[in-house]
Design a protein around this motif. Structure first.
Motif, PDB file in Angstrom:
ATOM      1  N   SER A  89       0.822  -1.133  -0.001  1.00 43.73           N
ATOM      2  CA  SER A  89      -0.089   0.039   0.073  1.00 43.73           C
ATOM      3  C   SER A  89       0.824   1.365   0.129  1.00 43.73           C
ATOM      4  O   SER A  89       2.073   1.258   0.658  1.00 43.73           O
ATOM      5  CB  SER A  89      -0.985  -0.067   1.236  1.00 43.73           C
ATOM      6  N   ARG A  90       0.505   2.164  -0.748  1.00 45.54           N
ATOM      7  CA  ARG A  90       1.077   3.500  -0.428  1.00 45.54           C
ATOM      8  C   ARG A  90       1.446   4.029   0.677  1.00 45.54           C
ATOM      9  O   ARG A  90       2.691   4.664   0.754  1.00 45.54           O
ATOM     10  CB  ARG A  90       0.431   4.334  -1.589  1.00 45.54           C
ATOM     11  N   SER A  91       0.636   3.942   1.436  1.00 43.50           N
ATOM     12  CA  SER A  91       0.905   4.529   2.976  1.00 43.50           C
ATOM     13  C   SER A  91       1.921   3.716   3.565  1.00 43.50           C
ATOM     14  O   SER A  91       2.523   4.249   4.694  1.00 43.50           O
ATOM     15  CB  SER A  91      -0.608   4.417   3.798  1.00 43.50           C
ATOM     16  N   ALA A  92       2.222   2.378   3.204  1.00 44.57           N
ATOM     17  CA  ALA A  92       3.228   1.654   4.007  1.00 44.57           C
ATOM     18  C   ALA A  92       4.606   1.563   3.190  1.00 44.57           C
ATOM     19  O   ALA A  92       5.442   0.893   3.533  1.00 44.57           O
ATOM     20  CB  ALA A  92       2.479   0.264   4.139  1.00 44.57           C
ATOM     21  N   ARG A  93       4.734   2.284   1.963  1.00 47.76           N
ATOM     22  CA  ARG A  93       6.092   2.162   1.278  1.00 47.76           C
ATOM     23  C   ARG A  93       7.119   2.944   2.030  1.00 47.76           C
ATOM     24  O   ARG A  93       6.911   3.805   2.892  1.00 47.76           O
ATOM     25  CB  ARG A  93       5.822   2.747  -0.176  1.00 47.76           C
ATOM     26  N   ARG A  94       8.273   2.640   1.795  1.00 45.06           N
ATOM     27  CA  ARG A  94       9.693   3.249   2.241  1.00 45.06           C
ATOM     28  C   ARG A  94       9.707   3.037   3.759  1.00 45.06           C
ATOM     29  O   ARG A  94      10.306   3.787   4.536  1.00 45.06           O
ATOM     30  CB  ARG A  94       9.664   4.634   2.284  1.00 45.06           C
ATOM     31  N   GLN A  95       9.291   1.966   4.183  1.00 51.25           N
ATOM     32  CA  GLN A  95       9.393   1.400   5.433  1.00 51.25           C
ATOM     33  C   GLN A  95       9.927  -0.007   5.695  1.00 51.25           C
ATOM     34  O   GLN A  95       9.738  -0.822   6.718  1.00 51.25           O
ATOM     35  CB  GLN A  95       8.013   1.421   6.342  1.00 51.25           C
ATOM     36  N   GLY A  96      10.513  -0.478   4.602  1.00 51.38           N
ATOM     37  CA  GLY A  96      11.111  -1.688   4.646  1.00 51.38           C
ATOM     38  C   GLY A  96       9.989  -3.045   4.487  1.00 51.38           C
ATOM     39  O   GLY A  96      10.681  -4.063   4.514  1.00 51.38           O
ATOM     40  N   VAL A  97       8.797  -2.598   4.169  1.00 49.89           N
ATOM     41  CA  VAL A  97       7.971  -3.862   4.035  1.00 49.89           C
ATOM     42  C   VAL A  97       8.005  -4.772   2.921  1.00 49.89           C
ATOM     43  O   VAL A  97       8.389  -5.793   3.110  1.00 49.89           O
ATOM     44  CB  VAL A  97       6.387  -3.290   3.917  1.00 49.89           C
ATOM     45  N   ALA A  98       8.370  -3.973   1.753  1.00 47.96           N
ATOM     46  CA  ALA A  98       8.811  -4.885   0.551  1.00 47.96           C
ATOM     47  C   ALA A  98      10.009  -5.932   0.623  1.00 47.96           C
ATOM     48  O   ALA A  98      10.047  -6.994   0.424  1.00 47.96           O
ATOM     49  CB  ALA A  98       9.111  -4.044  -0.697  1.00 47.96           C
ATOM     50  N   MET A  99      11.029  -5.171   1.397  1.00 49.36           N
ATOM     51  CA  MET A  99      12.268  -6.071   1.775  1.00 49.36           C
ATOM     52  C   MET A  99      11.900  -7.173   2.505  1.00 49.36           C
ATOM     53  O   MET A  99      12.301  -8.321   2.338  1.00 49.36           O
ATOM     54  CB  MET A  99      13.316  -5.333   2.223  1.00 49.36           C
ATOM     55  N   ARG A 100      11.196  -6.921   3.529  1.00 49.63           N
ATOM     56  CA  ARG A 100      10.709  -8.147   4.549  1.00 49.63           C
ATOM     57  C   ARG A 100       9.916  -9.246   3.778  1.00 49.63           C
ATOM     58  O   ARG A 100      10.163 -10.291   3.888  1.00 49.63           O
ATOM     59  CB  ARG A 100      10.254  -7.499   5.680  1.00 49.63           C
ATOM     60  N   LEU A 101       9.083  -8.722   2.909  1.00 53.45           N
ATOM     61  CA  LEU A 101       8.162  -9.635   2.200  1.00 53.45           C
ATOM     62  C   LEU A 101       9.065 -10.660   1.189  1.00 53.45           C
ATOM     63  O   LEU A 101       8.794 -11.628   1.027  1.00 53.45           O
ATOM     64  CB  LEU A 101       7.210  -9.178   1.301  1.00 53.45           C
ATOM     65  N   MET A 102      10.025  -9.624   0.625  1.00 54.12           N
ATOM     66  CA  MET A 102      11.050 -10.523  -0.357  1.00 54.12           C
ATOM     67  C   MET A 102      11.952 -11.685   0.416  1.00 54.12           C
ATOM     68  O   MET A 102      11.962 -12.788  -0.069  1.00 54.12           O
ATOM     69  CB  MET A 102      11.957  -9.630  -1.067  1.00 54.12           C
ATOM     70  N   ALA A 103      12.193 -11.325   1.587  1.00 56.76           N
ATOM     71  CA  ALA A 103      13.003 -12.260   2.754  1.00 56.76           C
ATOM     72  C   ALA A 103      12.167 -13.413   2.905  1.00 56.76           C
ATOM     73  O   ALA A 103      12.582 -14.555   2.724  1.00 56.76           O
ATOM     74  CB  ALA A 103      13.499 -11.423   3.790  1.00 56.76           C
ATOM     75  N   ALA A 104      10.715 -13.157   3.228  1.00 54.49           N
ATOM     76  CA  ALA A 104       9.743 -14.047   3.406  1.00 54.49           C
ATOM     77  C   ALA A 104       9.565 -15.034   2.488  1.00 54.49           C
ATOM     78  O   ALA A 104       9.224 -16.179   2.659  1.00 54.49           O
ATOM     79  CB  ALA A 104       8.463 -13.494   4.262  1.00 54.49           C
TER      80      ALA A 104
END
Length: 181
Positions: free
Chosen positions: A101-116
């Motif tokens: 979600s745009r409101s959650a970007r630039r907080q490391g969410v995508a990197m954590r999803l990719m690690a998961a």
């Protein structure tokens, strides 16, 4: 300060219960210009139907669904691992619909999803992962930082949500099994 984010796998019983929240994330991303197979305006009906099919794929063990949850359990991101592959590719999986979600970007969410997703792939016995993304987008840099290798680019492969043609870059990642010490 950003809220705490939890990444977890959604099982077959819970996947259908997440459809509406996942539809919200998809609509937000498409509205924000993400080229993720849908055109703008995307209807809620289209988004819900997509996530129902995903939930059915989770139930039939053809895909793994991971979600990122923010405060109060609100889903702010997701990624899928498509594990159902041809019989000569039992070791491979496709990564699909990495959405934040745009409101959650630039907080490391995508990197954590990719690690998961790497961990889920290893758990599923997969050693080769592939994905594609819009050429020149933020996701390209994310994947490179996450250890993915660029394979090549196809110009005019897809359309942005507004109908503008865009190139697509393909990536792969070779997973090395984790060893226990």
């Amino acid at each position: 300060m950003s809220e705490a984010i939890t990444i977890r796998r959604v099982g077959m019983n819970e996947a259908m219960a997440c459809v509406d929240a996942l539809a919200d994330v998809l609509i937000d991303c498409v509205e924000g210009g993400a080229s993720v197979s849908f055109m703008w305006p995307i209807t809620r009906q289209t988004a819900v139907a997509f996530w129902r099919r995903v939930a059915e794929g989770v139930a039939s063990d053809e895909r793994i669904l991971l979600i990122a949850e923010g405060g109060e359990g609100r889903i702010v991101g997701t990624v899928q691992l498509i594990t159902a592959q041809p019989e000569n590719q039992p070791h491979r999986a496709d990564v699909a619909k990495m959405l934040v979600s745009r409101s959650a970007r630039r907080q490391g969410v995508a990197m954590r999803l990719m690690a998961a997703v790497d961990e889920a792939a290893r758990d599923a016995g997969k050693s080769v992962l592939v994905l594609d993304t819009v050429t020149g987008g933020d996701a390209e840099r994310l994947y490179e930082r996450s250890g993915w290798v660029r394979v090549g680019t196809v110009p005019n492969y897809a359309l942005m949500p507004d109908g503008t043609p865009c190139g697509t870059t393909f990536f792969h990642k070779q997973l090395v099994p984790l060893t226990s010490s």
